[in-house]
Scaffold this active site. Sequence first.
Site, mmCIF file in Angstrom:
data_model
loop_
_atom_site.group_PDB
_atom_site.id
_atom_site.type_symbol
_atom_site.label_atom_id
_atom_site.label_comp_id
_atom_site.label_asym_id
_atom_site.label_seq_id
_atom_site.Cartn_x
_atom_site.Cartn_y
_atom_site.Cartn_z
ATOM 1 N N LYS A 75 0.788 -1.518 -0.381
ATOM 2 C CA LYS A 75 0.069 0.112 -0.120
ATOM 3 C C LYS A 75 0.473 1.560 -0.217
ATOM 4 O O LYS A 75 1.805 1.475 0.400
ATOM 5 C CB LYS A 75 -1.535 -0.044 1.143
ATOM 6 C CG LYS A 75 -2.003 0.470 0.893
ATOM 7 C CD LYS A 75 -3.142 1.204 2.405
ATOM 8 C CE LYS A 75 -4.056 1.501 2.534
ATOM 9 N NZ LYS A 75 -5.003 1.606 3.992
ATOM 10 N N SER A 150 -9.670 1.388 3.311
ATOM 11 C CA SER A 150 -9.089 2.446 2.241
ATOM 12 C C SER A 150 -8.245 1.246 1.746
ATOM 13 O O SER A 150 -7.201 2.603 0.260
ATOM 14 C CB SER A 150 -7.872 3.268 3.377
ATOM 15 O OG SER A 150 -6.974 2.620 4.435
ATOM 16 N N SER A 174 -10.063 -1.176 7.481
ATOM 17 C CA SER A 174 -9.170 -1.630 5.680
ATOM 18 C C SER A 174 -8.654 -2.277 5.256
ATOM 19 O O SER A 174 -7.836 -2.000 3.833
ATOM 20 C CB SER A 174 -8.355 0.562 5.364
ATOM 21 O OG SER A 174 -9.009 1.352 5.672
HETATM 22 N N1 GLN Z 1 -12.932 3.496 7.369
HETATM 23 C C1 GLN Z 1 -12.139 3.988 7.689
HETATM 24 C C2 GLN Z 1 -12.004 5.470 7.972
HETATM 25 O O1 GLN Z 1 -11.743 6.449 7.113
HETATM 26 C C3 GLN Z 1 -10.571 3.144 8.138
HETATM 27 C C4 GLN Z 1 -9.610 3.695 7.509
HETATM 28 C C5 GLN Z 1 -8.666 2.747 8.149
HETATM 29 O O2 GLN Z 1 -8.391 1.690 8.382
HETATM 30 N N2 GLN Z 1 -7.116 2.462 6.878
HETATM 31 O O3 GLN Z 1 -11.362 6.184 9.350
#
Ligand code: GLN
Length: 471
Positions: A75, A150, A174
């Site tokens: 990532k 994400s 995410s």
């Molecule tokens: N969707 C969650 C957020 O927007 C999780 C993001 C993540 O796990 N990096 O914070």
Amino acid sequence: MMTIEQIIHAITSGEKTAEQITRESLAAIAAKNAEINAFVEVFEQDALAQAKAVDEKKARGEKLGALAGVPVAIKDNILYKGHKATCCSKMLENYTASYTSTVVEKLLAADAVIIGRTNMDEFAMGSSNQTSLYGPVKNPVDTTCVPGGSSGGSAAAVAAGMVPLALGTDTGGSVRQPAGFCGVVGIKPGYGRISRYGIIAFASSADQVGVLAANVKDAAIALEVLAGKDEHDSTSLDAPVPCYAQQMTADLKGMKIGLPVGFLDGLNEAIKDKVSAAAKRLEQLGAELVEVDVPYAKYSAPCYYIITSAEASSNLGRYDGIRYGYAAQQADGLKNYYENSRAPFGLEVKKRIIIGTYALTSERYEECFLKALKVRELIRDDFKKAFEKVDVLLTPTSPTTAFKLGAQEKDPLALYLADLYTCQGNIGGLAGISVPFGKDEKGLPIGVQFYGPILKEEKILNAAYQLEKNK
Ligand code: GLN
């Protein structure tokens, strides 16, 4: 794309070279990435050089690492010296890593081939991979849908057969949520199991590196390579790393699986049916189902957004154009220099910084931030008590399947609730895995999730492995 297990077999038996496998992965990326947009950069030359080095090592008769010749995507918030790491943000568009993260060091030491960096929501904030500087990622199962986020690029890269393995990060879901949306396996180990050294921080008390793979065994093999104490990360846990892939094959006789009370209320029917069917299947396999009460878990999402936004507002303070990040070319005085230098943050990131700063102001600290920390303790306590009664918990991964690209732009709350079931794991520091279990009426994958206590990743792998084998 071959699985990790197949690649290792092909390379050790001499059936294929690491270079051939790397070229296959590069060809799959070349064929599909224009549409899917999972990769923001492919490290073609470096990857081929690494693959050749693995082949030479083998030719010399040296022992190969556990991921020899396996192409891995990382990532875009994971540092790899000499390569860009941008968090898919204009703020870090020109940042090149000056050191290598522990996870990438471990992959390289295991003879893996780092193939490129994957697309993500800006600074890992999001659940749909639509806020990236490099444009949205498309779900390989249905390209009109989001892949989740994400770590959407990492999940899509595995689901599209570009790579057998990708690293993501999971602060609120995410890794597990995009795994569920794309029909692959995603595991986030308990907090501290994998070093965070060299991961660009979002919310340090919740961030964890996780693994996306095509099946549970591959995820277990990768986790074993990545887990362990790291002197560069004081929150990493000093505990032996089990041989996960061997420990997870036991049958489920005697395993106690908790079904949290009320978790399926009001849920989308298709997902509810699959979670119930998974419970039934696990029971047929010898597990005992037990209802457990985790009453405070329903406060996880508000608690999560206050704590992580507060931590983000502090972590992202370093991007001021002086220490890190985009530097404004023109400014009228110092204050204006800061304003112009921080302007490139996208809307979602700015929103989090504002929410977090608000929660930390002296007027709001007690009623927002401190209260969220207290609620976090209650949630942790709930899970601790639950794990005194059961080995693992079974929950949905997400309240919905993959939704259409652009569909939830006007409803930010719906996007925040996409992590309803996953953010509990980060608030609680738990180990969580999402494993595909069937599809909805539109043919979109459904993931079910297992939670386990800290340092018990082998239990959730065991439950997930048996469910995957007995779909
Ligand atoms: N969707 C969650 C957020 O927007 C999780 C993001 C993540 O796990 N990096 O914070």
